[in-house]
Motif scaffolding. Structure first.
Motif, PDB file in Angstrom:
ATOM      1  N   ALA A   1      -5.771   2.502   7.988  1.00  0.00           N
ATOM      2  CA  ALA A   1      -5.647   1.685   6.775  1.00  0.00           C
ATOM      3  C   ALA A   1      -6.652   0.540   6.769  1.00  0.00           C
ATOM      4  CB  ALA A   1      -4.230   1.146   6.656  1.00  0.00           C
TER       5      ALA A   1
ATOM      6  N   ALA B   1      -0.511   5.014  -1.160  1.00  0.00           N
ATOM      7  CA  ALA B   1      -1.465   5.635  -0.242  1.00  0.00           C
ATOM      8  C   ALA B   1      -0.771   6.021   1.057  1.00  0.00           C
ATOM      9  CB  ALA B   1      -2.632   4.695   0.033  1.00  0.00           C
ATOM     10  N   LEU B   2       0.063   5.133   1.573  1.00  0.00           N
ATOM     11  CA  LEU B   2       0.751   5.428   2.816  1.00  0.00           C
ATOM     12  C   LEU B   2       1.724   6.579   2.642  1.00  0.00           C
ATOM     13  CD1 LEU B   2       1.394   1.814   4.124  1.00  0.00           C
ATOM     14  CD2 LEU B   2      -0.411   3.388   4.821  1.00  0.00           C
TER      15      LEU B   2
ATOM     16  N   PHE C   1      -7.646  11.662   6.645  1.00  0.00           N
ATOM     17  CA  PHE C   1      -6.788  10.482   6.752  1.00  0.00           C
ATOM     18  C   PHE C   1      -7.414   9.548   7.775  1.00  0.00           C
ATOM     19  CE2 PHE C   1      -4.239  14.057   5.498  1.00  0.00           C
ATOM     20  CZ  PHE C   1      -3.552  13.571   4.396  1.00  0.00           C
TER      21      PHE C   1
ATOM     22  N   ARG D   1      -4.230   6.095   5.818  1.00  0.00           N
ATOM     23  CA  ARG D   1      -4.295   6.339   4.377  1.00  0.00           C
ATOM     24  C   ARG D   1      -5.251   7.502   4.114  1.00  0.00           C
ATOM     25  NH1 ARG D   1      -9.119   4.522   2.522  1.00  0.00           N
ATOM     26  NH2 ARG D   1     -10.246   3.092   3.870  1.00  0.00           N
TER      27      ARG D   1
ATOM     28  N   GLY E   1       0.811  -1.209   0.000  1.00  0.00           N
ATOM     29  CA  GLY E   1       0.000   0.000   0.000  1.00  0.00           C
ATOM     30  C   GLY E   1       0.842   1.254   0.000  1.00  0.00           C
TER      31      GLY E   1
ATOM     32  N   GLU F   1      -0.655   3.392  11.102  1.00  0.00           N
ATOM     33  CA  GLU F   1      -0.858   3.091   9.686  1.00  0.00           C
ATOM     34  C   GLU F   1      -2.158   3.731   9.221  1.00  0.00           C
ATOM     35  OE1 GLU F   1      -1.096  -0.787   6.823  1.00  0.00           O
ATOM     36  OE2 GLU F   1       0.123  -0.897   8.633  1.00  0.00           O
TER      37      GLU F   1
ATOM     38  N   ASP G   1       1.263   9.142   0.900  1.00  0.00           N
ATOM     39  CA  ASP G   1       0.511  10.394   0.839  1.00  0.00           C
ATOM     40  C   ASP G   1       0.161  10.943   2.212  1.00  0.00           C
ATOM     41  OD1 ASP G   1       0.557  10.380  -1.912  1.00  0.00           O
ATOM     42  OD2 ASP G   1      -1.420   9.464  -2.112  1.00  0.00           O
ATOM     43  N   VAL G   2       0.445  10.203   3.260  1.00  0.00           N
ATOM     44  CA  VAL G   2       0.126  10.648   4.619  1.00  0.00           C
ATOM     45  C   VAL G   2       1.307  11.470   5.143  1.00  0.00           C
ATOM     46  CG1 VAL G   2      -0.428   9.910   6.971  1.00  0.00           C
ATOM     47  CG2 VAL G   2      -1.304   8.608   5.013  1.00  0.00           C
TER      48      VAL G   2
ATOM     49  N   GLY H   1       1.050  10.520  10.227  1.00  0.00           N
ATOM     50  CA  GLY H   1       1.342   9.089  10.293  1.00  0.00           C
ATOM     51  C   GLY H   1       1.846   8.683  11.669  1.00  0.00           C
TER      52      GLY H   1
END
Length: 184
Positions: free
Chosen positions: A63, A24-25, A60, A40, A21, A38, A27-28, A33
């Protein structure tokens, strides 16, 4: 290690990140984060007022998924990127008015929350990012451009404050729909 071996190892790491992933991860924002674990991106949208672009918002979520009907029972973060200069006092007063319209909290709670927001929210310039992090049962944390600026210790505040965007009765239903677009 030869350059071809390093290149192969780098490619393998990129592939693993993509399978896990990675995009998407990635983009945090790092500070969100760290606060959420975790997470997204779930969606984004723009708030305009009488045709004026006020801010862009991004939500956000964990996940593992997110139930918008029970937003107050789950961790998440909301990031606003301002399109114009606004005074912190105006942000606090508008937030207070929206919470009151939703009818969340008692008058005494809303008075305390209003004072906390007045003390906490900074003046912002176009391009600055103000983010709030909600973790059930904990203080709501706020970040300006990735730096922690403070928290509101009342756990009930998070439900009220984020209800402005996530409550089904929000004054901005199109923005809410865009924020929750990929939440599940």
């Amino acid at each position: 290690m030869s350059s071809s071996s390093r290149s192969l190892a780098r490619s393998a790491l990129v592939a693993l990140a993509l399978l896990a992933g990675g995009p998407a991860l990635a983009d945090v924002p790092p500070h969100l984060g760290r606060a959420l674990g975790e997470a997204r991106p779930a969606g984004s949208g723009r708030l305009t007022w009488f045709g004026l672009h006020v801010y862009d918002a991004r939500l956000f979520v964990p996940a593992t998924g997110f139930d918008a009907r029970r937003y107050f029972e789950q961790p998440f973060a909301l990031e606003l990127t301002y399109a114009r200069r606004l005074q912190g006092r105006a942000i606090a007063e508008r937030s207070d008015a929206e919470i009151a319209k939703l009818g969340i909290g008692t008058e005494a709670q809303r008075a305390r929350w209003r004072q906390a927001m007045l003390a906490l929210f900074p003046d912002v310039q176009a391009g600055q990012k103000l983010a709030g992090v909600h973790v059930p049962g904990q203080a709501t944390e706020f970040y300006l451009d990735g730096q922690l600026i403070g928290r509101v210790d009342d756990p009930a505040f998070g439900t009220a404050f984020f209800g402005i965007w996530l409550d089904a009765r929000t004054p901005a239903p199109d923005l809410r729909a865009n924020l929750l677009k990929q939440a599940l």
